[in-house]
Enzyme design. Structure first.
Site, PDB file in Angstrom:
ATOM      1  N   LYS A  53       2.624   8.860   1.022  1.00 24.33           N
ATOM      2  CA  LYS A  53       3.853   8.452   0.342  1.00 24.33           C
ATOM      3  C   LYS A  53       4.459   9.664  -0.357  1.00 24.33           C
ATOM      4  CE  LYS A  53       5.241   4.647  -2.790  1.00 24.33           C
ATOM      5  NZ  LYS A  53       4.725   3.460  -3.510  1.00 24.33           N
ATOM      6  N   SER A 111       7.162  -0.787  -2.455  1.00 27.24           N
ATOM      7  CA  SER A 111       7.843   0.472  -2.262  1.00 27.24           C
ATOM      8  C   SER A 111       7.211   1.370  -1.199  1.00 27.24           C
ATOM      9  CB  SER A 111       7.914   1.228  -3.584  1.00 27.24           C
ATOM     10  OG  SER A 111       6.611   1.546  -4.061  1.00 27.24           O
ATOM     11  N   SER A 145       3.110  -2.628  -4.331  1.00 28.70           N
ATOM     12  CA  SER A 145       3.754  -1.722  -3.377  1.00 28.70           C
ATOM     13  C   SER A 145       2.903  -1.278  -2.200  1.00 28.70           C
ATOM     14  CB  SER A 145       4.254  -0.481  -4.100  1.00 28.70           C
ATOM     15  OG  SER A 145       5.501  -0.755  -4.661  1.00 28.70           O
TER      16      SER A 145
HETATM   17  N1  GLN Z   1       8.139  -4.256  -6.109  1.00 29.78           N
HETATM   18  C1  GLN Z   1       7.571  -3.964  -7.372  1.00 29.78           C
HETATM   19  C2  GLN Z   1       8.581  -3.305  -8.263  1.00 29.78           C
HETATM   20  O1  GLN Z   1       9.679  -3.188  -7.865  1.00 29.78           O
HETATM   21  C3  GLN Z   1       6.349  -3.137  -7.226  1.00 29.78           C
HETATM   22  C4  GLN Z   1       6.600  -1.701  -7.124  1.00 29.78           C
HETATM   23  C5  GLN Z   1       5.342  -0.897  -6.991  1.00 29.78           C
HETATM   24  O2  GLN Z   1       4.246  -1.451  -6.870  1.00 29.78           O
HETATM   25  N2  GLN Z   1       5.501   0.406  -7.053  1.00 29.78           N
HETATM   26  O3  GLN Z   1       8.284  -2.903  -9.354  1.00 29.78           O
END
Ligand code: GLN
Length: 492
Positions: A83, A158, A182
């Protein structure tokens, strides 16, 4: 030579490397071809490293010329992609944000150092929501990652690039980060396995911080076995991250759960969570099918109650922005990244952050600054922390009766691009099943649990099939329980 990328796993690759029927160079070339063929459309990669083949050749040379050293490197020549929020010395890392467009890392994240030591190679960095804030990669400053199963849908987020790259066979395995889901949610949308380890078991050193009490790095792969192997390599106490756990800490955290019998796991389901509404019927059906499958495999299923879990999402969306707003303050146009000049220092801040940070990141900075402001601090931030403890206490109690808790990973299959992007709350609801594990630090895994066939057809005229995933959550530091139930489910 043609390589069947679809069925390749770390252990198969290792076997072929050892037998001499495949080289790392050939494998990386096959992935580069796949990226060339499909990634213009999918957009999983932010960058394919120009030295990918060179790294592969180095690994091949070690295997050929120094068998003693090679035998100590369990991942020698195994291609990873990471990532875009993790540091590899000398490589760009940008968290898919304009503000870090030209940033080059000056050190290896601890996970990278560990993987390098084991011989792993890195073929590229992967697209994501800007600074990991989002659930669809629609917040990337570099375009959305499309779902390899249906290009009109998101890959999730994400870590959308991390899940899509594995699902489209553009790399063998990847790393993602998980603050509220994410790793797990995109894994579920793309049909791969994703592990969110216990908070503190994997070092965050070299990971760009989002919510520091929630963030954790974890692996994404096609199988539970691979995720387990990668976890074993990247986990461990680290002097550069004071929140990592020592062996002693791990023993202490395991505590009562040490008497779990891995051969006879008791799985908990949570009716109050399922009856909450807002869950897509295909997801509920898939969960019930998964429960049946487990029962048929001899697994005991028990209902448990988690009375405070209904507040998890609200708690997360108070605590996470609070931590985000603090962590993002380092992007002040002076220390790191881009700068848009203003007429004075304040002008520099406003212009830089106003122009180079995306809308969702700015929304969370504002939310977080608000919940931490004097006068509101007690009402929001402190209250949320109290509820966080109540949720943890519920789980502790539930784990007296069951060894692992089962939920869907997400309330819907991968959604259409644009469907949720104008409605932040609809987007936040996608995290309903995943945020709890981050709030209380426990490990959780998403496992593919089947597909739903749509009436729609793709450009080739075939019916579109979307993957679904289920999530298992284990007590603190019991990743081994997740691997055991994951394997049991997959082979059932
Ligand atoms: N979708 C969640 C958010 O928007 C999780 C994001 C993540 O785990 N980085 O915060």
């Amino acid at each position: 030579m043609t390589i069947d990328l679809k069925t390749l796993t770390i252990s198969k690759v290792r076997e072929m490397f050892t037998k001499g029927t495949l080289t790392s160079t050939e494998l990386v070339q096959a992935y580069l071809d796949q990226i060339n063929l499909h990634d213009k459309e999918v957009n999983a990669f932010r960058e394919v490293y120009s030295d990918a083949l060179e790294q592969a050749k180095n690994a091949d040379d070690i295997r050929k010329n120094d068998p003693t050293q090679a035998s100590t490197m369990s991942l020698l020549g195994i291609p990873f992609a990471i990532k875009d929020n993790m540091q590899i010395n000398g490589k760009h890392a940008g968290a898919a944000s304009k503000i870090l467009e030209n940033y080059v890392s000056s050190y290896d994240a601890t996970v990278i150092a560990k993987l390098k030591k084991a011989g792993a190679i890195f073929i590229g960095r992967l697209n994501m929501d800007e600074f990991a804030m989002g659930g669809s990669t629609e917040n990337s400053a570099y375009g959305v990652v499309k779902n390899p199963n249906d290009l009109s849908r998101v890959a999730g987020g994400s870590s959308g690039g991390s899940a899509a790259s594995v699902a489209m066979d553009a790399v063998l395995v990847s790393l993602g980060s998980d603050t509220g889901g994410s790793i797990r949610q995109p894994s579920s949308y793309c049909g791969v396995v994703g592990l969110k380890p216990t908070y503190g078991r994997v070092s965050r050193h070299g990971l760009m911080a989002m919510g520091s009490s929630l963030d954790v790095i974890g692996p994404i792969a096609k199988t539970v076995e691979e995720v387990e192997e990668i976890f074993n390599v990247i986990s461990g106490q680290d002097r550069y991250d004071a929140t990592t756990l020592s062996d002693e800490d791990v023993k202490g955290a395991i505590g009562k759960s040490s008497n779990i019998n891995l051969q006879k796991l008791r799985v908990g389901i949570v009716p109050e969570l399922m009856n909450m509404g807002g869950i897509n019927p295909v997801v509920l059906k898939n969960l019930n099918d998964s429960i049946e499958k487990l029962k048929n495999a001899g697994v005991e299923i028990k209902e448990v109650s988690l009375p405070h879990i209904k507040y998890s999402l609200a708690v997360y969306y108070v605590l996470m922005p609070a931590e985000v707003s603090s962590n993002m303050s380092r992007f002040d146009s002076i220390k790191y990244g881009g700068k848009v000049e203003g007429k004075d220092l304040l002008g520099d801040y406003l212009n830089t952050r106003g122009e180079l940070l995306g809308k969702e990141v700015r929304r969370r900075i504002i939310l977080g600054t608000y919940v931490l402001s004097s006068g509101y601090h007690d009402a929001y931030y402190n209250k949320a922390n109290i509820v966080r403890d109540l949720i943890a206490a519920d789980f502790k109690k539930a784990y007296e009766e069951v060894d692992v808790i089962l939920t869907p990973t997400a309330p819907s299959p991968a959604f259409k691009m644009g469907q949720n992007s104008s409605d932040p709350v609809a987007m936040y609801l996608e995290d309903i099943f995943t945020v709890t594990a981050n709030l209380i630090g426990i490990p959780a895994i998403s496992i593919p649990s089947g597909v739903v066939e749509l009436d729609e057809v793709n450009s080739a005229g075939e019916k579109i099939k979307l993957p679904l995933g289920i999530q298992f959550m284990a007590p603190l530091c019991r990743e081994d329980v997740l691997f055991a139930i994951g394997k049991k489910f997959t082979t059932a």
